[in-house]
Design an enzyme around this catalytic site. Structure first.
Site, PDB file in Angstrom:
ATOM      1  N   ARG A  61       0.683  -1.199  -0.326  1.00 53.88           N
ATOM      2  CA  ARG A  61       0.159   0.188  -0.154  1.00 53.88           C
ATOM      3  C   ARG A  61       0.803   1.126  -0.180  1.00 53.88           C
ATOM      4  O   ARG A  61       0.741   2.401  -0.213  1.00 53.88           O
ATOM      5  CB  ARG A  61      -1.089   0.514   1.272  1.00 53.88           C
ATOM      6  CG  ARG A  61      -1.672   1.037   1.101  1.00 53.88           C
ATOM      7  CD  ARG A  61      -2.471   0.414   2.303  1.00 53.88           C
ATOM      8  NE  ARG A  61      -3.908   1.660   2.256  1.00 53.88           N
ATOM      9  CZ  ARG A  61      -3.980   2.052   3.048  1.00 53.88           C
ATOM     10  NH1 ARG A  61      -4.129   2.615   4.533  1.00 53.88           N
ATOM     11  NH2 ARG A  61      -5.620   3.081   3.007  1.00 53.88           N
ATOM     12  N   HIS A  65       0.345   4.753  -2.503  1.00 52.22           N
ATOM     13  CA  HIS A  65       0.235   5.345  -2.217  1.00 52.22           C
ATOM     14  C   HIS A  65       0.849   6.952  -2.692  1.00 52.22           C
ATOM     15  O   HIS A  65       0.649   7.848  -2.152  1.00 52.22           O
ATOM     16  CB  HIS A  65      -0.027   6.074  -0.863  1.00 52.22           C
ATOM     17  CG  HIS A  65      -1.099   5.219  -0.308  1.00 52.22           C
ATOM     18  ND1 HIS A  65      -2.019   5.829   1.029  1.00 52.22           N
ATOM     19  CD2 HIS A  65      -2.535   4.354  -0.426  1.00 52.22           C
ATOM     20  CE1 HIS A  65      -3.611   5.362   1.213  1.00 52.22           C
ATOM     21  NE2 HIS A  65      -3.408   4.470   0.016  1.00 52.22           N
ATOM     22  N   ASP A  73       7.518   9.041  -5.735  1.00 46.59           N
ATOM     23  CA  ASP A  73       8.822  10.417  -5.760  1.00 46.59           C
ATOM     24  C   ASP A  73       9.567   9.857  -4.132  1.00 46.59           C
ATOM     25  O   ASP A  73      10.152  10.264  -3.897  1.00 46.59           O
ATOM     26  CB  ASP A  73       9.046  11.775  -6.242  1.00 46.59           C
ATOM     27  CG  ASP A  73       7.769  12.057  -4.829  1.00 46.59           C
ATOM     28  OD1 ASP A  73       7.129  11.422  -4.033  1.00 46.59           O
ATOM     29  OD2 ASP A  73       7.647  13.565  -5.096  1.00 46.59           O
ATOM     30  N   SER A  75       7.740  10.390  -1.858  1.00 42.27           N
ATOM     31  CA  SER A  75       7.489  11.391  -1.017  1.00 42.27           C
ATOM     32  C   SER A  75       6.199  11.680   0.538  1.00 42.27           C
ATOM     33  O   SER A  75       6.116  11.671   1.683  1.00 42.27           O
ATOM     34  CB  SER A  75       5.975  12.809  -1.429  1.00 42.27           C
ATOM     35  OG  SER A  75       5.208  12.030  -2.175  1.00 42.27           O
ATOM     36  N   ASN A  95      -4.570   8.184   5.267  1.00 46.47           N
ATOM     37  CA  ASN A  95      -2.888   8.023   5.156  1.00 46.47           C
ATOM     38  C   ASN A  95      -3.374   8.003   6.993  1.00 46.47           C
ATOM     39  O   ASN A  95      -2.994   7.581   7.537  1.00 46.47           O
ATOM     40  CB  ASN A  95      -2.049   9.089   4.507  1.00 46.47           C
ATOM     41  CG  ASN A  95      -2.074   8.815   3.297  1.00 46.47           C
ATOM     42  OD1 ASN A  95      -1.419   7.693   3.130  1.00 46.47           O
ATOM     43  ND2 ASN A  95      -0.888   9.348   2.834  1.00 46.47           N
ATOM     44  N   PRO A 164      -7.611   7.716  -3.933  1.00 47.40           N
ATOM     45  CA  PRO A 164      -9.017   7.380  -3.612  1.00 47.40           C
ATOM     46  C   PRO A 164      -9.084   8.015  -1.908  1.00 47.40           C
ATOM     47  O   PRO A 164      -8.552   6.963  -0.833  1.00 47.40           O
ATOM     48  CB  PRO A 164      -9.374   6.132  -4.246  1.00 47.40           C
ATOM     49  CG  PRO A 164      -7.408   5.717  -4.621  1.00 47.40           C
ATOM     50  CD  PRO A 164      -6.661   6.545  -4.051  1.00 47.40           C
ATOM     51  N   HIS A 194      -6.130  -5.892  -2.508  1.00 49.33           N
ATOM     52  CA  HIS A 194      -7.410  -5.800  -1.046  1.00 49.33           C
ATOM     53  C   HIS A 194      -7.354  -7.648  -1.006  1.00 49.33           C
ATOM     54  O   HIS A 194      -8.764  -7.948  -0.553  1.00 49.33           O
ATOM     55  CB  HIS A 194      -8.777  -4.730  -1.344  1.00 49.33           C
ATOM     56  CG  HIS A 194      -8.268  -3.751  -1.415  1.00 49.33           C
ATOM     57  ND1 HIS A 194      -9.713  -2.635  -1.646  1.00 49.33           N
ATOM     58  CD2 HIS A 194      -7.339  -3.216  -0.959  1.00 49.33           C
ATOM     59  CE1 HIS A 194      -9.431  -1.697  -1.243  1.00 49.33           C
ATOM     60  NE2 HIS A 194      -7.589  -1.267  -1.051  1.00 49.33           N
ATOM     61  N   SER A 250      -9.279 -15.705   2.492  1.00 52.24           N
ATOM     62  CA  SER A 250      -7.799 -16.066   3.192  1.00 52.24           C
ATOM     63  C   SER A 250      -7.249 -14.896   3.302  1.00 52.24           C
ATOM     64  O   SER A 250      -6.134 -14.076   2.032  1.00 52.24           O
ATOM     65  CB  SER A 250      -6.990 -16.989   1.579  1.00 52.24           C
ATOM     66  OG  SER A 250      -7.229 -15.837   0.256  1.00 52.24           O
ATOM     67  N   ASP A 255      -4.077 -14.058  -3.663  1.00 48.38           N
ATOM     68  CA  ASP A 255      -4.268 -15.232  -4.346  1.00 48.38           C
ATOM     69  C   ASP A 255      -6.233 -14.158  -5.608  1.00 48.38           C
ATOM     70  O   ASP A 255      -6.294 -12.925  -4.870  1.00 48.38           O
ATOM     71  CB  ASP A 255      -4.782 -16.028  -3.359  1.00 48.38           C
ATOM     72  CG  ASP A 255      -5.657 -15.705  -2.679  1.00 48.38           C
ATOM     73  OD1 ASP A 255      -6.642 -14.841  -2.687  1.00 48.38           O
ATOM     74  OD2 ASP A 255      -6.174 -16.396  -1.555  1.00 48.38           O
TER      75      ASP A 255
HETATM   76  C1  HEM Z   1      -9.380   1.986  -6.284  1.00 48.56           C
HETATM   77  C2  HEM Z   1      -9.085   2.473  -4.902  1.00 48.56           C
HETATM   78  C3  HEM Z   1      -8.674   1.699  -3.600  1.00 48.56           C
HETATM   79  C4  HEM Z   1      -9.702   2.602  -2.760  1.00 48.56           C
HETATM   80  C5  HEM Z   1     -10.757   3.666  -2.312  1.00 48.56           C
HETATM   81  C6  HEM Z   1      -9.210   2.137  -1.334  1.00 48.56           C
HETATM   82  C7  HEM Z   1      -8.993   1.969   0.059  1.00 48.56           C
HETATM   83  C8  HEM Z   1      -8.553   1.701   1.073  1.00 48.56           C
HETATM   84  C9  HEM Z   1      -9.146   1.371   2.490  1.00 48.56           C
HETATM   85  C10 HEM Z   1      -9.800   2.272   3.184  1.00 48.56           C
HETATM   86  C11 HEM Z   1      -8.079   0.204   3.317  1.00 48.56           C
HETATM   87  C12 HEM Z   1      -8.084   0.783   4.254  1.00 48.56           C
HETATM   88  C13 HEM Z   1      -7.398   1.206   5.506  1.00 48.56           C
HETATM   89  C14 HEM Z   1      -7.967   1.347   6.980  1.00 48.56           C
HETATM   90  O1  HEM Z   1      -8.784   1.112   7.156  1.00 48.56           O
HETATM   91  O2  HEM Z   1      -6.482   1.962   7.132  1.00 48.56           O
HETATM   92  C15 HEM Z   1      -6.883  -0.064   2.313  1.00 48.56           C
HETATM   93  C16 HEM Z   1      -6.584  -1.227   2.336  1.00 48.56           C
HETATM   94  C17 HEM Z   1      -5.725  -1.721   1.900  1.00 48.56           C
HETATM   95  N1  HEM Z   1      -5.375  -1.026   0.457  1.00 48.56           N
HETATM   96 FE1  HEM Z   1      -6.433  -0.255  -0.859  1.00 48.56          FE
HETATM   97  N2  HEM Z   1      -7.783   1.864  -1.758  1.00 48.56           N
HETATM   98  C18 HEM Z   1      -8.189   1.955  -2.854  1.00 48.56           C
HETATM   99  C19 HEM Z   1      -6.576   0.864  -4.172  1.00 48.56           C
HETATM  100  C20 HEM Z   1      -5.532  -0.026  -3.462  1.00 48.56           C
HETATM  101  C21 HEM Z   1      -4.797  -0.263  -4.351  1.00 48.56           C
HETATM  102  C22 HEM Z   1      -4.616   0.434  -6.234  1.00 48.56           C
HETATM  103  C23 HEM Z   1      -3.764  -1.157  -3.599  1.00 48.56           C
HETATM  104  C24 HEM Z   1      -2.009  -1.594  -4.190  1.00 48.56           C
HETATM  105  C25 HEM Z   1      -1.647  -1.597  -5.483  1.00 48.56           C
HETATM  106  C26 HEM Z   1      -4.134  -0.940  -2.531  1.00 48.56           C
HETATM  107  C27 HEM Z   1      -3.690  -1.960  -1.173  1.00 48.56           C
HETATM  108  C28 HEM Z   1      -4.586  -2.621   0.034  1.00 48.56           C
HETATM  109  C29 HEM Z   1      -3.690  -2.941   0.749  1.00 48.56           C
HETATM  110  C30 HEM Z   1      -2.622  -4.157   1.055  1.00 48.56           C
HETATM  111  C31 HEM Z   1      -4.098  -2.808   1.968  1.00 48.56           C
HETATM  112  C32 HEM Z   1      -4.067  -2.926   3.153  1.00 48.56           C
HETATM  113  C33 HEM Z   1      -3.631  -2.425   3.839  1.00 48.56           C
HETATM  114  C34 HEM Z   1      -2.882  -2.637   5.990  1.00 48.56           C
HETATM  115  O3  HEM Z   1      -3.571  -4.220   5.951  1.00 48.56           O
HETATM  116  O4  HEM Z   1      -2.781  -1.868   5.912  1.00 48.56           O
HETATM  117  N3  HEM Z   1      -5.844  -0.617  -2.112  1.00 48.56           N
HETATM  118  N4  HEM Z   1      -7.584   0.345   0.986  1.00 48.56           N
END
Ligand code: HEM
Ligand SMILES: *[C@@H]1O[C@H](CO)[C@@H](O)[C@H](O)[C@H]1NC(C)=O
Ligand SMILES: *[C@@H]1O[C@H](CO)[C@@H](O)[C@H](O)[C@H]1NC(C)=O
Ligand SMILES: *[C@@H]1O[C@H](CO)[C@@H](O)[C@H](O)[C@H]1NC(C)=O
Length: 329
Positions: A61, A65, A73, A75, A95, A164, A194, A250, A255
């Site tokens: 993530r 970000h 970069d 940042s 964040n 996003p 996700h 999972s 996966d």
């Molecule tokens: C499509 C738009 C996306 C939205 C709206 C979004 C939103 C979120 C949100 C709300 C969380 C939970 C954060 C929290 O509750 O603290 C999350 C977690 C996460 N996101 Fe996204 N996300 C998006 C796309 C992506 C992309 C493109 C990636 C990576 C390529 C990604 C990787 C992750 C990962 C791995 C987690 C879990 C992080 C953790 O366990 O600390 N997300 N995301």
């Protein structure tokens, strides 16, 4: 004829150069100056993920970000430094209290500086660390393109605008992705990240307890068994910072279950479920394709990660190689 062929292939190369726009990035960038960079990073991540099963998700993530805010970069790693004119992105809504994994990036940077000081950028460390994390968790591997340099600024406002949100519409998501030249296939493939990691109860609170502003109501489209689980894990009036699995099938492995979950109305974050539930949208068939074939998902994910990693990078003599990922030199 021959000449015009030469001219047109030359023109094509120039065009391709423009389209790819980061022809300077190369998987061999450190092969002479720091050949062990990936080996070192992998060792640090392997050790850290033995203690924290969520670490690979956190690191993946971080790279996302980073790239979405003024390009890849580094940042996202900068701490606030009012004296140095740096406004940290860590305070942006998307964040704050959420983004994690900074310490392991520091550890990788320290280990690399010990072997080849002043050579490897923090932006590249994020790109390398994301690939290692995805493959360690069972996902695809790819050749990481390298040669990014680190930026000297960060903007909380830019982060808040570009990243996003969990309640963005499909149109807003698409436009935030297209700002990086990422298309609908990239949106769906990258959302597949996700497949691991956690989400805080606050993100689902309205879906679980205040659907469409109706206090006590939950989103009736959520699959009943998942709804019951989520309401137990995130009770009304409970601790909103509690973290629950994003992929309930999972939780820690990379996966394609994420896509199967969406087909079964078991998407946890609103923006995940809309990829499948927006009837008629081009995202629906992509979800179906990736649910059906993990191989196709893996291939698309790797391709989209490389594409995302090319976003507005600093190269050549632009920016700097930070000594400490949290501070500009
Ligand atoms: C499509 C738009 C996306 C939205 C709206 C979004 C939103 C979120 C949100 C709300 C969380 C939970 C954060 C929290 O509750 O603290 C999350 C977690 C996460 N996101 Fe996204 N996300 C998006 C796309 C992506 C992309 C493109 C990636 C990576 C390529 C990604 C990787 C992750 C990962 C791995 C987690 C879990 C992080 C953790 O366990 O600390 N997300 N995301
Ligand atoms: C790379 O690392 C390996 C083991 O970690 C070590 O044996 C080798 O000498 C290192 N190579 C360089 C060029 O530092
Ligand atoms: C429920 O949602 C509405 C609007 O969507 C909001 O005004 C209200 O404050 C929310 N109630 C609670 C208890 O969160
Ligand atoms: C909520 O949970 C977090 C982490 O699980 C904890 O640090 C915090 O103190 C809790 N807050 C309350 C009000 O219980």
């Amino acid at each position: 004829m021959c000449l015009s062929n030469t001219v047109s292939s030359l023109l094509l190369s120039i065009l391709m150069y423009g389209v790819l726009s980061n022809a300077q990035l190369s998987s061999q960038f450190y092969s002479k100056t720091c050949p062990n960079v990936t080996v070192i990073a992998r060792g640090v991540i392997q050790r850290a993920s033995r203690v924290d099963v969520r670490l690979t998700a956190k690191v993946t993530r971080l790279h996302f970000h980073d790239c979405f805010v003024n390009g890849c970069d580094g940042s996202v790693l900068l701490d606030a430094s009012p004296a140095g004119g740096v406004e940290s992105e860590k305070g942006a809504f998307q964040n704050a209290g959420s983004l994690d994994g900074f310490e392991v990036i520091d550890d990788i940077k320290t280990a690399i500086e010990n072997v080849c000081p002043g050579v490897v950028s923090c932006a590249d460390i994020l790109a390398i660390a994301a690939e290692i994390s995805v493959s360690l968790a069972g996902g695809p591997s790819w050749d990481v393109l390298l040669g990014r340099r680190d930026g000297r600024t960060a903007s909380r406002a830019d982060a808040a605008a570009a990243l996003p949100l969990a309640f963005d519409s499909l149109d807003v998501l698409s436009s935030k992705f297209s700002a990086l030249n990422l298309d609908t296939t990239d949106l769906v493939a990258l959302s597949g990240a996700h497949t691991f990691g956690r989400v805080q109860c606050i993100v689902m609170n309205n879906r679980l307890h205040n659907f469409s502003g109706n206090n006590g109501q939950s989103d009736p489209s959520i699959e009943p068994e998942l709804l019951q689980t989520l309401r137990r894990q995130c009770p009304q009036g409970g601790n909103l910072t509690t973290r629950v699995n994003i992929d309930h099938t999972s939780p820690d492995s990379f996966d394609n279950d994420y896509f199967k979950n969406l087909q079964n109305n078991r998407g946890v974050i609103e923006t995940d479920q809309i990829l499948f539930s927006s009837t008629g949208a081009p995202t629906v068939s992509l979800v179906n394709r990736f649910a059906k074939s993990q191989r196709k998902f893996f291939r698309a994910f790797a391709k989209s990660m490389i594409k995302m990693g090319n976003a507005r990078t600093l190269t050549g003599s632009e920016g700097e190689i930070r000594r400490d990922c949290r501070r500009v030199n």
